[in-house]
Design an enzyme around this catalytic site. Structure first.
Site, short mmCIF file in Angstrom:
data_model
loop_
_atom_site.label_atom_id
_atom_site.label_comp_id
_atom_site.label_asym_id
_atom_site.label_seq_id
_atom_site.Cartn_x
_atom_site.Cartn_y
_atom_site.Cartn_z
N ASN A 259 -6.81 -4.01 11.36
CA ASN A 259 -7.78 -2.91 11.36
C ASN A 259 -9.19 -3.40 11.74
O ASN A 259 -9.96 -2.66 12.35
CB ASN A 259 -7.76 -2.16 10.03
CG ASN A 259 -8.46 -2.88 8.91
OD1 ASN A 259 -9.67 -2.80 8.75
ND2 ASN A 259 -7.70 -3.62 8.11
N CYS B 133 0.85 -1.19 0.00
CA CYS B 133 0.00 0.00 0.00
C CYS B 133 0.89 1.24 0.00
O CYS B 133 1.84 1.32 0.79
CB CYS B 133 -0.90 0.00 1.23
SG CYS B 133 -1.82 1.54 1.43
N HIS C 37 2.97 -8.80 13.17
CA HIS C 37 2.10 -8.42 12.06
C HIS C 37 2.97 -8.16 10.83
O HIS C 37 4.04 -7.57 10.93
CB HIS C 37 1.29 -7.17 12.42
CG HIS C 37 0.23 -6.85 11.41
ND1 HIS C 37 0.50 -6.16 10.24
CD2 HIS C 37 -1.10 -7.13 11.37
CE1 HIS C 37 -0.62 -6.03 9.54
NE2 HIS C 37 -1.61 -6.62 10.22
N GLU D 112 2.89 -6.06 8.46
CA GLU D 112 3.27 -4.66 8.22
C GLU D 112 4.41 -4.23 9.13
O GLU D 112 5.34 -3.55 8.71
CB GLU D 112 2.06 -3.73 8.40
CG GLU D 112 2.40 -2.30 8.03
CD GLU D 112 1.30 -1.31 8.32
OE1 GLU D 112 1.62 -0.13 8.59
OE2 GLU D 112 0.11 -1.69 8.27
N THR E 252 0.00 1.38 10.18
CA THR E 252 -1.08 2.20 9.62
C THR E 252 -2.47 1.79 10.10
O THR E 252 -3.44 2.51 9.85
CB THR E 252 -1.07 2.15 8.08
OG1 THR E 252 -1.32 0.80 7.66
CG2 THR E 252 0.24 2.64 7.51
#
Length: 316
Positions: free
Chosen positions: A230, A101, A129, A131, A170
């Site tokens: 998220n 992303c 995670h 990310e 994020t």
């Protein structure tokens, strides 16, 4: 038998964000360009329905690059990868497409710039995670330190308190992150933060939409995957904002109807990697059990779109 009445509050924005939409397009366009199979390192996005539909089209999902044959294209997931991964692909002369992303890439660039200025980085994120692994992997070991909670800030050991910067995953809880950033600023007054917060627009918007409906909901369901950061944050936000029963479901078949007995108001939202078809499936399931009145609660409009890499926009 007459069905009980239910007001269903549908949060908006919900579901797919621009980064997820782009990542899925990248896989589909790669299959169209190079034919099947196309390999994908890690789940392209955290949603089983999406992953399975891409498998049906010719995508093969693997965890590590060494599981990919060198003569087939490989795609890196939307969550981002450590620098060592594309370097390894280049060493093996592989064709690869990075579906990270752009908002995650922005964090990678920030971290690298801070490091060039001699700053050690503290990352606010969740250990393990993808990310977090990808962002920490932009720099050598020890250059990025991970904190997950306010308590972690009190014990983190840094090289030089005067030479620090912080970045964040994020997909974090906006409210929790504010507390951690405050703790960092209190302990390390010289710490440098991002010019614009790292938590992405989609995460922020979906949490704000849940805050708007949670106080009036007897229960709230988040459509999303158990490994989706998220999505899990949306459950937490609902619980913290007055909803007594907030749960994550992957599909309508996961709904615990017994737990929902007697409800009058229901909230529904979806994490950024959940397609609208799954949300509709959940709404239809409630319509089968209740006399449903659907109210869409819109707290923001999203018009973000990210281009796919140029290699996919030119003919083979």
């Amino acid at each position: 038998m007459e069905k009980p009445q239910l007001t269903l509050y549908l949060a908006a924005p919900r579901g797919f964000c621009a980064g997820v939409d782009r990542a899925i397009k990248i896989v589909e366009m790669a299959i169209n360009k190079w034919g099947a199979p196309v390999y994908v390192r890690h789940e392209i996005v955290h949603n089983k329905f999406v992953v399975d539909s891409l498998k049906d089209k010719g995508a093969v999902f693997v965890e590590e690059l060494d599981e990919c044959p060198p003569d087939r294209p490989v795609i890196f997931s939307a969550h981002g990868v450590p620098k060592s991964v594309p370097a390894d692909a280049e060493r093996r002369n592989m064709v690869y497409v990075d579906a990270t992303c752009p908002l995650v890439s922005k964090v990678h660039i920030e971290a690298s710039r801070h490091a060039e200025e001699g700053l050690q980085i503290i990352m606010i994120g969740h250990e393990g995670h993808p990310e977090t692994i990808g962002t920490m992997g932009q720099l050598p070991d020890g250059e990025v330190l991970l904190v997950e909670t306010v308590d972690d800030v009190a014990t983190v050991e840094v090289r030089d308190p005067a030479k620090l910067a912080f970045v964040t995953q994020t997909t974090l809880s906006v409210d929790d992150t504010i507390d951690i950033v405050a703790a960092l600023n209190a302990r390390f007054p010289a710490i440098v933060g991002p010019h614009k917060e790292d938590i992405c627009y989609a995460t922020t918007n979906r949490q704000e939409a849940v805050k708007a409906i949670a106080p009036q909901c007897d229960a709230l369901l988040v459509v999303g995957a158990p490994n989706s950061s998220n999505s899990k944050r949306l459950v937490e936000v609902a619980a913290k904002n007055g909803c007594n029963y907030a749960q994550l479901v992957q599909r309508a078949s996961d709904i615990d109807w017994r737990a929902l007995e007697g409800i009058r108001t229901m909230g529904i939202t979806a994490g950024a990697s959940a397609p609208e078809v799954l949300i509709n499936e959940v709404v239809d399931a409630f319509s089968a059990h209740y006399d449903v009145t659907v109210e869409q609660v819109v707290t923001a409009e999203e018009h973000v779109e990210f281009k796919v890499p140029r290699v996919l926009r030119v003919p083979a």
